[in-house]
Design an enzyme around this catalytic site. Structure first.
Site, short mmCIF file in Angstrom:
data_model
loop_
_atom_site.label_atom_id
_atom_site.label_comp_id
_atom_site.label_asym_id
_atom_site.label_seq_id
_atom_site.Cartn_x
_atom_site.Cartn_y
_atom_site.Cartn_z
N ASP A 68 31.18 53.66 -23.53
CA ASP A 68 32.76 52.69 -24.27
C ASP A 68 33.31 53.73 -23.90
O ASP A 68 34.16 54.95 -23.99
CB ASP A 68 31.72 52.57 -25.75
CG ASP A 68 32.85 52.48 -26.57
OD1 ASP A 68 33.80 51.82 -26.13
OD2 ASP A 68 33.32 53.04 -27.67
N GLU B 252 41.73 56.01 -25.33
CA GLU B 252 41.37 56.23 -27.11
C GLU B 252 40.21 57.35 -26.53
O GLU B 252 39.86 58.46 -27.24
CB GLU B 252 40.30 54.89 -27.13
CG GLU B 252 39.30 54.87 -28.23
CD GLU B 252 38.29 54.28 -28.13
OE1 GLU B 252 37.41 54.18 -29.06
OE2 GLU B 252 38.42 53.11 -27.86
N GLU C 97 28.80 46.09 -33.91
CA GLU C 97 29.98 46.99 -34.93
C GLU C 97 30.19 46.72 -36.05
O GLU C 97 30.87 46.25 -36.71
CB GLU C 97 30.87 47.42 -33.97
CG GLU C 97 30.70 48.64 -32.67
CD GLU C 97 32.06 48.99 -32.41
OE1 GLU C 97 31.54 49.70 -31.56
OE2 GLU C 97 32.84 48.59 -32.38
#
Length: 865
Positions: A460, A488, A377
């Site tokens: 993820d 998240e 990332e």
């Protein structure tokens, strides 16, 4: 709604009007409500949750309180202050007005926790005494305490290692006592918290003979102080007020809060330290893996040293996340490197990291090491210079090995050049390094002080994923599992989602790992891989991405505290069950009253499965909007394919889901043969993982007998109905829960239900764009009603209300309710007094993961004859 309708609804809520098939008393869905009024909550009405699960309110049961008082008359912690921990910071001090206090030794922390805990639970002070008084709680080690040395045979302590403890009832020379002992001061502290936990949960303390040893050595938190922060004290929870950033630790506070920056120690740091120690967490990486190199500067190191000083008595060690290219940062001038000098084999690169690590160790002698996110990332890494992850990890490992430090190198990588399927990329990059023969005849190139830090699933932190295939496949390398406590993708600070069942599911997943002879290993669950017993690794680690912040309750949602608690308990012993952990937490945090415990535990246990159902049912993954990873965006297409929901759902006229079978991407081949075969077949793959591995035709017949489209909508609806039930269950707890926390959770649940409905409706509408099919009306709580002489059904469970025409002169009264599920319960909450008017019917039932509820709102309107 007319005033007459409102009055009628109020009356009917006081006396439910039950009619038709399936009608029973609806309160049975919430457990048996106590017949008499409950005493007030044990917690003050203004309590804000700031003590987490360590608020020691007096035991309410008079009989139990008397028994506890009779057994617990004194506290004996010999030489509590003799062995002081290291302190680097001169004049370390608390902020003005603090209520917590600093301690200098671990046994002092244990003694003070007993004073606080027993005094609170028993409703009176319990004195600290010397000698061996009757009814004493004795805490210590053979080294610190002659009493422990006399009372506990050395052979009983030997198997406990450095962290294990025992709690034992003893009678010696007419003295009855309880001994809490371990081989180290820290073990004695862990035992102290375990003993207090037993009292908080109101368990018996007679004839105790308990011993506990952690299954995993390194039980760490990673704290992301910037991204994925949902526990700040601003209204959104993503930042701070009065100059604070929202993070739990103040490094960067400005304005009115500038004076609170470290080295000043705040109450919340010590509450967090006590809470971490209470569940056995023994380390924390204090900054985001997208690392700011500030944390390596001399000024930051002094602040970190103060924090380490405050946390050290509780056994909490510090680490930092680093940027691989930190040596090029101008803040370190003149000690900087060029990009070309980032060669992991170069003396310049290794020397730089050794110097920086020495600086940290000089201020923090027990500094653990570095966590590294590299070539992921946008973060720099060894691949920028043509090297691989093994080269980079080993280069850093060599730099810190002489200092006894470790490198935690994250495997969260997904370079698009490696393979079209994002899920395959990590193993394709790391697997060959693990299997590489070495000159000394061993296999695997990663250094001995490297842990590969691997997320529980291959994508993820999704609400449900298959276990990551790296677990078991990397047999020559130590692996730490990475779980995300901060939510998240699981509701953030709005949705009540207890993650214990998710982690239990993963840790107890069977990898079907085989040995060199091809036979299945005896110990092959993911938990066995993590604790090292599967493949003979002597060291082990588990990491949780923490959910701390500077909010009053430290986690942003009162129920998010349960996830921090559950992580710690599972990190200590991954074989525990999520239900038992939830019940303990409820008793420590909310109430010991049976009705409250039953109701709250039931809410928690189904909450994760409900979230899966209304967000990503049947394995359709990563359908979150990119801006915040909270709301739904199944049609979003981003510049990078593998960040786009459409990349994962692959919706088309034929069906839905990503084909990773042998005829698709081939991802299934990364699993051991038994799982590879199971996941490869659309007939054999577990249905809750179906779209992880297959593109499923809309009309495929499912195991329920419904076609895939109908089953998909059924799952969405069931998840929303569960949240509706949670709201009403929580409402039933108002007499049992302190006022502030009750109101705050009530408000969160209202937003939760609305947002769950948005997930269902947004996704269903998007899928309809491809399949053109109507929303099925035979959902989990579907009904038919009889009104005005007509029977009406086919209601869309997602609609907020339904218009029911009533012919002129006909009665608007609902005379019959027939649920599709014969076991469902139907209750008319309100009847219309006229036309127009409004009626409300509540339907409740049991789903596979808990109670579900739907309130049907019917607007009775004039109809044509």
């Amino acid at each position: 709604m007319s005033s007459s309708d409102e009055n009628e609804q109020s009356r009917l809520r006081r006396r439910s009007f039950l009619i038709g098939s399936g009608a029973v008393v609806a309160t049975s869905m919430f457990g048996a409500v106590p017949a008499q009024a409950s005493p007030p909550s044990a917690f003050p009405d203004d309590y804000d949750g700031s003590d987490l699960w360590l608020r020691y309110e007096p035991v309410a049961d008079p009989g139990l309180l008397a028994r506890y008082r009779a057994a617990l008359g004194a506290i004996v912690v010999e030489n509590a202050t003799r062995t002081k921990v290291h302190r680097h910071t001169a004049n370390l001090s608390m902020a003005p007005g603090s209520t917590e206090h600093l301690v200098r030794s671990t046994l002092e922390a244990a003694r003070d926790e007993l004073v606080r805990g027993l005094g609170g639970l028993l409703g009176r002070p319990v004195p600290v005494q010397g000698g061996f008084p009757g009814r004493a709680v004795v805490v210590g080690t053979p080294d610190s305490s002659p009493l422990v040395r006399r009372l506990v045979p050395a052979g009983d302590l030997a198997p406990l290692g450095a962290d294990g403890y025992l709690i034992r009832s003893l009678s010696r020379g007419g003295h009855r006592s309880i001994v809490i002992a371990g081989n180290t001061d820290l073990a004695a502290l862990y035992g102290t918290f375990a003993f207090l936990r037993r009292l908080q949960a109101q368990h018996p303390i007679a004839d105790l003979d308990i011993s506990s040893v952690p299954r995993i050595n390194r039980r760490y938190l990673n704290y992301w102080e910037t991204e994925r922060l949902y526990a700040g004290n601003d209204p959104a929870g993503t930042g701070g007020l009065n100059g604070e950033t929202g993070a739990i630790f103040d490094f960067f506070a400005t304005g009115a809060s500038a004076a609170l920056n470290l080295p000043v120690i705040l109450d919340r740091y010590l509450v967090a330290a006590r809470a971490m120690a209470s569940v056995g967490i023994n380390g924390i990486t204090i900054n985001n893996v997208n690392a700011n190199s500030f944390y390596l500067t001399p000024a930051a190191i002094e602040q970190e040293a103060a924090l380490a000083d405050a946390l050290r008595p509780y056994g909490i060690k510090l680490a930092v996340s680093i940027n691989y290219a930190a040596p090029t940062d101008a803040r370190f001038a003149p000690d900087t490197l060029t990009r070309e000098q980032l060669d992991p084999y170069s003396a310049e690169f290794r020397g730089w990291w050794t110097r920086r690590a020495r600086m940290l160790q000089a201020a923090i002698p027990d500094f653990m090491g570095f966590t590294v996110k590299a070539n992921s990332e946008g973060q720099p890494g060894p691949q920028d210079l043509g090297y691989d992850h093994g080269d980079g990890a080993n280069g850093m490992a060599a730099a810190v090995a002489p200092l006894g430090m470790r490198i935690f190198w994250r495997t969260f990588v997904y370079n698009a050049d490696v393979d079209e399927d994002r899920l395959k990329r990590a193993y394709l990059e790391f697997g060959p390094i693990d299997e590489e023969p070495q000159p000394d005849g061993t296999t695997g190139r990663f250094a001995g002080n490297v842990f590969l830090q691997t997320k529980n699933g291959p994508l993820d932190y999704q609400p449900r994923e298959p276990a990551n295939p790296l677990f078991g496949r990397m047999e020559h390398t130590k692996q730490a599992i990475e779980l995300q406590i901060t939510q998240e993708y699981t509701g953030q600070n709005t949705m009540l989602c207890y993650l214990g069942p998710l982690w239990e599911e993963v840790l107890k997943s069977d990898t079907y790992a085989t040995g060199e002879d091809g036979r299945l290993l005896d110990k092959r669950l993911v938990g066995h891989v993590v604790d090292g017993t599967a493949q003979g690794h002597p060291d082990s680690a588990i990491v949780g991405v923490a959910n701390f912040g500077n909010a009053d309750n430290l986690t942003g949602h009162h129920f998010a505290q349960a996830n921090l608690y559950a992580f710690g308990r599972l990190a200590w012993d991954w074989t525990l069950d999520a239900r038992g952990i939830a019940e303990d937490w409820v008793r420590l945090t909310w109430s010991n009253r049976d009705f409250a415990v039953r109701t709250i535990v039931a809410m928690m246990l189904g909450s994760r499965e409900a979230l899966v159902s209304y967000q990503t049912p049947l394995g359709v993954a990563h359908q979150f909007r990119s801006s915040d990873h909270y709301g739904p965006a199944p049609g979003e297409r981003l510049a990078r394919d593998d960040w786009s929901p459409v990349y994962y759902n692959r919706a088309d006229r034929a069906g839905l889901g990503y084909d990773r079978s042998p005829t698709g991407s081939g991802f299934t081949a990364q699993y051991f043969p038994v799982l590879a075969a199971r996941y490869a077949g659309i007939e054999t793959v577990p249905e809750n993982l179906l779209m992880w591995f297959h593109h499923v035709p809309w009309d495929r017949r499912m195991r329920s007998g419904r076609i895939f489209w109908d089953e998909l909508v059924y799952r969405y609806q069931t998840g929303v109905h569960y949240v509706a039930w949670m709201r009403r269950a929580w409402d039933s707890l108002e007499p049992h829960v302190d006022a502030r926390r009750f109101a705050e959770v009530k408000a969160k649940l209202a937003a939760h239900e609305a947002d769950a409905g948005d997930w269902r409706d947004t996704c269903v509408r998007y899928w309809q764009e491809f399949n053109g099919r109507a929303v099925p009306t035979d959902g989990p709580l579907s009904i038919r009603i009889t009104v005005g002489g007509r029977t009406v059904g086919g209601f869309d469970a997602g609609a907020p209300s339904f218009a029911i025409p009533v012919a002129a002169g006909a009665s608007p009264k609902i005379t019959k309710v027939v649920p599709a599920d014969p076991a469902a319960r139907c209750e008319v909450l309100a009847q219309a007094r006229g036309v127009p008017g409004r009626a409300v019917v509540r339907v409740t039932a049991k789903s596979s993961f808990g109670p579900i509820l739907k309130d049907y709102v019917f607007d009775l309107v004039p109809g044509t004859s």
